[in-house]
Design a protein around this motif. Structure first.
Motif, PDB file in Angstrom:
ATOM      1  N   THR A  20       0.804  -1.222   0.000  1.00  0.00           N
ATOM      2  CA  THR A  20       0.000   0.000   0.000  1.00  0.00           C
ATOM      3  C   THR A  20       0.835   1.270   0.000  1.00  0.00           C
ATOM      4  O   THR A  20       0.294   2.351  -0.169  1.00  0.00           O
ATOM      5  N   SER A  21       2.124   1.169   0.202  1.00  0.00           N
ATOM      6  CA  SER A  21       2.961   2.365   0.313  1.00  0.00           C
ATOM      7  C   SER A  21       3.990   2.402  -0.804  1.00  0.00           C
ATOM      8  O   SER A  21       4.270   1.390  -1.440  1.00  0.00           O
ATOM      9  N   PRO A  22       4.592   3.571  -0.998  1.00  0.00           N
ATOM     10  CA  PRO A  22       5.775   3.610  -1.856  1.00  0.00           C
ATOM     11  C   PRO A  22       6.964   3.035  -1.090  1.00  0.00           C
ATOM     12  O   PRO A  22       6.847   2.697   0.085  1.00  0.00           O
ATOM     13  N   PHE A  23       8.101   2.913  -1.746  1.00  0.00           N
ATOM     14  CA  PHE A  23       9.328   2.536  -1.039  1.00  0.00           C
ATOM     15  C   PHE A  23       9.829   3.760  -0.285  1.00  0.00           C
ATOM     16  O   PHE A  23       9.828   4.865  -0.805  1.00  0.00           O
ATOM     17  N   TYR A  24      10.224   3.554   0.945  1.00  0.00           N
ATOM     18  CA  TYR A  24      10.817   4.619   1.751  1.00  0.00           C
ATOM     19  C   TYR A  24      12.309   4.319   1.890  1.00  0.00           C
ATOM     20  O   TYR A  24      12.672   3.248   2.373  1.00  0.00           O
ATOM     21  N   GLU A  25      13.159   5.250   1.463  1.00  0.00           N
ATOM     22  CA  GLU A  25      14.602   5.050   1.671  1.00  0.00           C
ATOM     23  C   GLU A  25      14.896   4.964   3.157  1.00  0.00           C
ATOM     24  O   GLU A  25      15.646   4.110   3.604  1.00  0.00           O
ATOM     25  N   ASN A  41      13.398   2.544  13.165  1.00  0.00           N
ATOM     26  CA  ASN A  41      14.056   3.286  12.092  1.00  0.00           C
ATOM     27  C   ASN A  41      14.412   2.276  11.017  1.00  0.00           C
ATOM     28  O   ASN A  41      15.244   1.400  11.227  1.00  0.00           O
ATOM     29  N   LEU A  42      13.768   2.399   9.852  1.00  0.00           N
ATOM     30  CA  LEU A  42      13.899   1.402   8.791  1.00  0.00           C
ATOM     31  C   LEU A  42      14.473   2.016   7.524  1.00  0.00           C
ATOM     32  O   LEU A  42      14.201   3.172   7.204  1.00  0.00           O
ATOM     33  N   GLN A  43      15.244   1.220   6.808  1.00  0.00           N
ATOM     34  CA  GLN A  43      15.782   1.628   5.507  1.00  0.00           C
ATOM     35  C   GLN A  43      15.172   0.725   4.432  1.00  0.00           C
ATOM     36  O   GLN A  43      14.894  -0.451   4.679  1.00  0.00           O
ATOM     37  N   ASN A  44      15.009   1.284   3.233  1.00  0.00           N
ATOM     38  CA  ASN A  44      14.441   0.556   2.087  1.00  0.00           C
ATOM     39  C   ASN A  44      13.162  -0.169   2.506  1.00  0.00           C
ATOM     40  O   ASN A  44      13.023  -1.372   2.321  1.00  0.00           O
ATOM     41  N   ALA A  45      12.233   0.571   3.077  1.00  0.00           N
ATOM     42  CA  ALA A  45      11.034  -0.019   3.660  1.00  0.00           C
ATOM     43  C   ALA A  45       9.826   0.143   2.744  1.00  0.00           C
ATOM     44  O   ALA A  45       9.753   1.069   1.928  1.00  0.00           O
ATOM     45  N   ARG A  46       8.892  -0.784   2.898  1.00  0.00           N
ATOM     46  CA  ARG A  46       7.601  -0.699   2.230  1.00  0.00           C
ATOM     47  C   ARG A  46       6.566  -1.344   3.141  1.00  0.00           C
ATOM     48  O   ARG A  46       6.879  -2.216   3.950  1.00  0.00           O
ATOM     49  N   CYS A  47       5.333  -0.893   3.018  1.00  0.00           N
ATOM     50  CA  CYS A  47       4.247  -1.373   3.881  1.00  0.00           C
ATOM     51  C   CYS A  47       3.376  -2.342   3.085  1.00  0.00           C
ATOM     52  O   CYS A  47       2.931  -2.026   1.983  1.00  0.00           O
ATOM     53  N   HIS A  70       8.187  -4.433   5.455  1.00  0.00           N
ATOM     54  CA  HIS A  70       9.286  -5.111   4.774  1.00  0.00           C
ATOM     55  C   HIS A  70      10.405  -4.091   4.645  1.00  0.00           C
ATOM     56  O   HIS A  70      10.166  -2.969   4.187  1.00  0.00           O
ATOM     57  N   HIS A  71      11.625  -4.472   5.043  1.00  0.00           N
ATOM     58  CA  HIS A  71      12.701  -3.482   5.063  1.00  0.00           C
ATOM     59  C   HIS A  71      14.059  -4.146   4.850  1.00  0.00           C
ATOM     60  O   HIS A  71      14.194  -5.369   4.970  1.00  0.00           O
ATOM     61  N   GLY A  72      15.050  -3.314   4.567  1.00  0.00           N
ATOM     62  CA  GLY A  72      16.414  -3.801   4.359  1.00  0.00           C
ATOM     63  C   GLY A  72      16.646  -4.232   2.925  1.00  0.00           C
ATOM     64  O   GLY A  72      15.777  -4.139   2.072  1.00  0.00           O
ATOM     65  N   GLU A  73      17.854  -4.692   2.684  1.00  0.00           N
ATOM     66  CA  GLU A  73      18.219  -5.145   1.341  1.00  0.00           C
ATOM     67  C   GLU A  73      17.631  -6.522   1.074  1.00  0.00           C
ATOM     68  O   GLU A  73      17.662  -7.393   1.946  1.00  0.00           O
ATOM     69  N   THR A  90      13.684 -12.044  -0.501  1.00  0.00           N
ATOM     70  CA  THR A  90      12.783 -11.189   0.264  1.00  0.00           C
ATOM     71  C   THR A  90      13.581 -10.227   1.134  1.00  0.00           C
ATOM     72  O   THR A  90      14.782 -10.350   1.288  1.00  0.00           O
ATOM     73  N   GLN A  91      12.858  -9.294   1.712  1.00  0.00           N
ATOM     74  CA  GLN A  91      13.436  -8.385   2.689  1.00  0.00           C
ATOM     75  C   GLN A  91      13.146  -8.929   4.085  1.00  0.00           C
ATOM     76  O   GLN A  91      12.394  -9.886   4.245  1.00  0.00           O
ATOM     77  N   LYS A  92      13.715  -8.302   5.091  1.00  0.00           N
ATOM     78  CA  LYS A  92      13.340  -8.614   6.467  1.00  0.00           C
ATOM     79  C   LYS A  92      11.889  -8.191   6.645  1.00  0.00           C
ATOM     80  O   LYS A  92      11.439  -7.205   6.063  1.00  0.00           O
ATOM     81  N   VAL A  93      11.153  -8.925   7.479  1.00  0.00           N
ATOM     82  CA  VAL A  93       9.731  -8.640   7.681  1.00  0.00           C
ATOM     83  C   VAL A  93       9.457  -8.436   9.162  1.00  0.00           C
ATOM     84  O   VAL A  93       9.787  -9.281   9.991  1.00  0.00           O
ATOM     85  N   GLN A  94       8.862  -7.293   9.486  1.00  0.00           N
ATOM     86  CA  GLN A  94       8.392  -6.999  10.835  1.00  0.00           C
ATOM     87  C   GLN A  94       6.874  -7.130  10.796  1.00  0.00           C
ATOM     88  O   GLN A  94       6.172  -6.244  10.310  1.00  0.00           O
ATOM     89  N   ALA A  95       6.360  -8.268  11.247  1.00  0.00           N
ATOM     90  CA  ALA A  95       4.910  -8.481  11.276  1.00  0.00           C
ATOM     91  C   ALA A  95       4.321  -7.731  12.465  1.00  0.00           C
ATOM     92  O   ALA A  95       4.852  -7.782  13.564  1.00  0.00           O
TER      93      ALA A  95
END
Length: 157
Positions: A20-25, A41-47, A70-73, A90-95
């Motif tokens: 639902t979101s854009p990518f956030y650097e 604090n997340l890098q390369n994140a998306r919701c 979803h975040h990280g490389e 995949t990226q790391k996932v914070q559920a």
């Protein structure tokens, strides 16, 4: 106003991801975890919403939504499938288990999910508001339960 969207079909028992979101650097997300405020604090994140559809009875379905960050490389990670472990990029996932919800719908009914724009820094703001501070874009997730029973052979395997 310009409406942009995608349409997808999900048979009963199946699961999908809805970004639902854009990518956030870089982004800072304020949330409540274990009844305590927490800042990520997340890098390369998306919701992403992980959505699963289950048939309740004829004409009715339950939709389960689990918000995820979803975040990280991206890298190859082991994931459990129905029969074995699979490796997927995949990226790391914070559920966000505290934020999950379900909706029961009858054929033809719709549900709309969004956020109150005044809650700055919230999880919902990252899921549904524009990444640019001066832009007034608010996204909606619109779900409609369609009757695809005549197409069940398409999904049978």
């Amino acid at each position: 106003k310009k409406l942009i969207g995608r349409r997808s079909y999900l048979p009963a028992g199946a699961e999908t991801e809805i970004q639902t979101s854009p990518f956030y650097e870089n982004c800072t997300v304020n949330l409540i975890a274990d009844d305590k405020p927490k800042t990520l604090n997340l890098q390369n994140a998306r919701c992403v919403f992980r959505m699963k559809a289950s048939k309740l009875q004829d004409g009715w379905a339950t939709l389960e939504f689990l918000p995820e960050l979803h975040h990280g490389e991206p890298s190859m990670r082991a994931q459990a499938s129905g029969l074995a472990w699979e490796y997927k990029q995949t990226q790391k996932v914070q559920a966000l288990f505290d934020q999950r919800f379900t909706i029961d719908l009858n054929i033809g009914e719709m549900a709309v999910v969004s956020v109150e724009p005044e809650v700055v820094g919230s999880v919902g703001q990252h899921f549904f508001m524009s990444a640019e501070p001066d832009c007034s874009v608010q996204r909606l997730l619109v779900i409609r339960l369609a009757d695809l029973s005549h197409n069940e052979a398409t999904y049978a395997k």
